[in-house]
Design a protein around this motif. Structure first.
Motif, PDB file in Angstrom:
ATOM      1  N   ARG A 178       0.862  -1.182   0.000  1.00 19.83           N
ATOM      2  CA  ARG A 178       0.000   0.000   0.000  1.00 19.83           C
ATOM      3  C   ARG A 178       0.895   1.228   0.000  1.00 19.83           C
ATOM      4  O   ARG A 178       1.730   1.396   0.893  1.00 19.83           O
ATOM      5  N   VAL A 179       0.729   2.062  -1.011  1.00 22.86           N
ATOM      6  CA  VAL A 179       1.420   3.345  -1.043  1.00 22.86           C
ATOM      7  C   VAL A 179       0.633   4.272  -0.125  1.00 22.86           C
ATOM      8  O   VAL A 179      -0.563   4.449  -0.296  1.00 22.86           O
ATOM      9  N   CYS A 180       1.302   4.847   0.863  1.00 26.56           N
ATOM     10  CA  CYS A 180       0.624   5.690   1.850  1.00 26.56           C
ATOM     11  C   CYS A 180       0.878   7.179   1.628  1.00 26.56           C
ATOM     12  O   CYS A 180      -0.014   7.993   1.848  1.00 26.56           O
ATOM     13  N   PHE A 181       2.082   7.527   1.238  1.00 24.22           N
ATOM     14  CA  PHE A 181       2.439   8.930   1.012  1.00 24.22           C
ATOM     15  C   PHE A 181       3.221   9.026  -0.286  1.00 24.22           C
ATOM     16  O   PHE A 181       4.055   8.174  -0.572  1.00 24.22           O
ATOM     17  N   ARG A 182       2.956  10.077  -1.042  1.00 24.60           N
ATOM     18  CA  ARG A 182       3.694  10.273  -2.292  1.00 24.60           C
ATOM     19  C   ARG A 182       3.908  11.764  -2.478  1.00 24.60           C
ATOM     20  O   ARG A 182       2.993  12.558  -2.303  1.00 24.60           O
ATOM     21  N   GLY A 183       5.137  12.115  -2.808  1.00 23.14           N
ATOM     22  CA  GLY A 183       5.488  13.490  -3.091  1.00 23.14           C
ATOM     23  C   GLY A 183       6.229  13.544  -4.405  1.00 23.14           C
ATOM     24  O   GLY A 183       6.398  12.526  -5.086  1.00 23.14           O
ATOM     25  N   GLU A 184       6.683  14.717  -4.759  1.00 26.16           N
ATOM     26  CA  GLU A 184       7.379  14.884  -6.038  1.00 26.16           C
ATOM     27  C   GLU A 184       8.614  14.005  -6.136  1.00 26.16           C
ATOM     28  O   GLU A 184       8.927  13.478  -7.191  1.00 26.16           O
ATOM     29  N   ARG A 185       9.323  13.805  -5.019  1.00 21.68           N
ATOM     30  CA  ARG A 185      10.591  13.068  -5.074  1.00 21.68           C
ATOM     31  C   ARG A 185      10.652  11.903  -4.090  1.00 21.68           C
ATOM     32  O   ARG A 185      11.728  11.415  -3.778  1.00 21.68           O
ATOM     33  N   TYR A 186       9.487  11.463  -3.617  1.00 21.48           N
ATOM     34  CA  TYR A 186       9.499  10.316  -2.702  1.00 21.48           C
ATOM     35  C   TYR A 186       8.179   9.558  -2.770  1.00 21.48           C
ATOM     36  O   TYR A 186       7.161  10.069  -3.247  1.00 21.48           O
ATOM     37  N   GLU A 187       8.217   8.314  -2.288  1.00 22.77           N
ATOM     38  CA  GLU A 187       7.035   7.487  -2.085  1.00 22.77           C
ATOM     39  C   GLU A 187       7.290   6.665  -0.840  1.00 22.77           C
ATOM     40  O   GLU A 187       8.414   6.220  -0.608  1.00 22.77           O
ATOM     41  N   SER A 188       6.258   6.472  -0.034  1.00 30.33           N
ATOM     42  CA  SER A 188       6.423   5.704   1.190  1.00 30.33           C
ATOM     43  C   SER A 188       5.175   4.877   1.431  1.00 30.33           C
ATOM     44  O   SER A 188       4.059   5.292   1.096  1.00 30.33           O
ATOM     45  N   GLY A 189       5.379   3.701   2.023  1.00 30.64           N
ATOM     46  CA  GLY A 189       4.230   2.852   2.286  1.00 30.64           C
ATOM     47  C   GLY A 189       4.603   1.573   3.005  1.00 30.64           C
ATOM     48  O   GLY A 189       5.704   1.430   3.545  1.00 30.64           O
ATOM     49  N   LEU A 190       3.667   0.653   2.981  1.00 24.88           N
ATOM     50  CA  LEU A 190       3.778  -0.612   3.686  1.00 24.88           C
ATOM     51  C   LEU A 190       3.820  -1.733   2.654  1.00 24.88           C
ATOM     52  O   LEU A 190       3.059  -1.711   1.678  1.00 24.88           O
ATOM     53  N   ILE A 191       4.716  -2.685   2.851  1.00 23.70           N
ATOM     54  CA  ILE A 191       4.820  -3.826   1.938  1.00 23.70           C
ATOM     55  C   ILE A 191       4.945  -5.103   2.768  1.00 23.70           C
ATOM     56  O   ILE A 191       5.601  -5.115   3.804  1.00 23.70           O
ATOM     57  N   LEU A 221       6.609 -11.031   6.422  1.00 27.99           N
ATOM     58  CA  LEU A 221       7.634 -10.017   6.641  1.00 27.99           C
ATOM     59  C   LEU A 221       6.991  -8.686   6.288  1.00 27.99           C
ATOM     60  O   LEU A 221       6.602  -8.470   5.140  1.00 27.99           O
ATOM     61  N   MET A 222       6.829  -7.798   7.275  1.00 25.71           N
ATOM     62  CA  MET A 222       6.157  -6.520   7.077  1.00 25.71           C
ATOM     63  C   MET A 222       7.190  -5.400   7.142  1.00 25.71           C
ATOM     64  O   MET A 222       7.942  -5.298   8.115  1.00 25.71           O
ATOM     65  N   ILE A 223       7.232  -4.585   6.084  1.00 28.65           N
ATOM     66  CA  ILE A 223       8.248  -3.542   5.947  1.00 28.65           C
ATOM     67  C   ILE A 223       7.604  -2.202   5.623  1.00 28.65           C
ATOM     68  O   ILE A 223       6.705  -2.131   4.775  1.00 28.65           O
ATOM     69  N   TRP A 224       8.072  -1.148   6.292  1.00 28.80           N
ATOM     70  CA  TRP A 224       7.735   0.221   5.908  1.00 28.80           C
ATOM     71  C   TRP A 224       8.860   0.672   4.983  1.00 28.80           C
ATOM     72  O   TRP A 224      10.033   0.560   5.322  1.00 28.80           O
ATOM     73  N   TYR A 225       8.520   1.137   3.781  1.00 28.44           N
ATOM     74  CA  TYR A 225       9.550   1.533   2.821  1.00 28.44           C
ATOM     75  C   TYR A 225       9.442   3.013   2.469  1.00 28.44           C
ATOM     76  O   TYR A 225       8.380   3.629   2.586  1.00 28.44           O
ATOM     77  N   LEU A 226      10.553   3.558   2.050  1.00 28.76           N
ATOM     78  CA  LEU A 226      10.636   4.930   1.565  1.00 28.76           C
ATOM     79  C   LEU A 226      11.523   4.917   0.325  1.00 28.76           C
ATOM     80  O   LEU A 226      12.663   4.461   0.377  1.00 28.76           O
ATOM     81  N   LEU A 227      10.970   5.336  -0.812  1.00 30.95           N
ATOM     82  CA  LEU A 227      11.738   5.490  -2.054  1.00 30.95           C
ATOM     83  C   LEU A 227      12.047   6.967  -2.213  1.00 30.95           C
ATOM     84  O   LEU A 227      11.134   7.798  -2.199  1.00 30.95           O
ATOM     85  N   ILE A 228      13.307   7.312  -2.356  1.00 35.66           N
ATOM     86  CA  ILE A 228      13.727   8.701  -2.489  1.00 35.66           C
ATOM     87  C   ILE A 228      14.379   8.872  -3.855  1.00 35.66           C
ATOM     88  O   ILE A 228      15.393   8.231  -4.149  1.00 35.66           O
ATOM     89  N   THR A 229      13.789   9.718  -4.696  1.00 37.30           N
ATOM     90  CA  THR A 229      14.330   9.934  -6.030  1.00 37.30           C
ATOM     91  C   THR A 229      15.671  10.646  -5.923  1.00 37.30           C
ATOM     92  O   THR A 229      15.809  11.650  -5.240  1.00 37.30           O
ATOM     93  N   THR A 230      16.666  10.092  -6.627  1.00 34.04           N
ATOM     94  CA  THR A 230      18.005  10.682  -6.663  1.00 34.04           C
ATOM     95  C   THR A 230      18.081  11.610  -7.871  1.00 34.04           C
ATOM     96  O   THR A 230      17.153  11.719  -8.654  1.00 34.04           O
ATOM     97  N   THR A 231      19.200  12.273  -8.019  1.00 30.76           N
ATOM     98  CA  THR A 231      19.338  13.286  -9.067  1.00 30.76           C
ATOM     99  C   THR A 231      19.246  12.717 -10.475  1.00 30.76           C
ATOM    100  O   THR A 231      18.697  13.341 -11.346  1.00 30.76           O
TER     101      THR A 231
END
Length: 146
Positions: A52-65, A133-143
């Motif tokens: 589940r994607v919980c938060f999304r911004g211009e340069r990030y995404e965060s959620g539960l997997i 296996l429950m993980i909170w993830y954060l994807l951070i867009t790099t340059t």
């Protein structure tokens, strides 16, 4: 591998130093989620995987997997060419498999483990116990893609 204390200390700096990150603009609020409620709202992507994607911004995404235990984990790996990944294991046990420079590395995961994976590194997760296996993830867009 980060400890939970490392993540708490370093995450504001990671987000602040992400290129293109805008300061909060007036009118933006605070979103609060209860993890227990989210567990029932995960989207099943395969027999092994739900998220589940919980938060999304211009340069990030965060959620539960969530990764369900499997007799044989899926051998496929993912590569985020333009995103760093930060993962915090919330519950369960498992492993993270990394492939870089033709070398495979296995990292054991348990509740409280925090891992950062740089963009461009092939990886996959798998549950290794009787529980998911429950993980909170954060994807951070790099340059730029690596």
């Amino acid at each position: 591998v980060f400890t939970q204390e490392d993540l708490v200390r370093e995450l504001p700096s990671l987000l602040r130093n992400t290129p293109g990150r805008e300061k909060d603009s007036p009118g933006q609020g605070v979103e609060v989620l209860e993890l227990e409620n989210l567990r029932n709202k995960l989207e099943r992507l395969s027999r092994e995987l739900a998220r589940r994607v919980c938060f999304r911004g211009e340069r990030y995404e965060s959620g539960l997997i969530s990764f369900q235990p499997q007799p044989e984990p899926d051998p496929k790996q993912i590569v985020h060419t333009d995103k760093d990944v930060v993962c915090h294991v919330l519950s369960g046990q498992g492993r993270l498999r990394l492939n870089r420079a033709e070398k495979t590395e296995m990292i054991l995961l348990k509740a409280g483990t925090v891992v950062r994976i740089s963009s461009g590194i092939a990886h996959d997760f798998a549950a290794s116990g009787p529980e998911e296996l429950m993980i909170w993830y954060l994807l951070i867009t790099t340059t730029s893609p690596r």
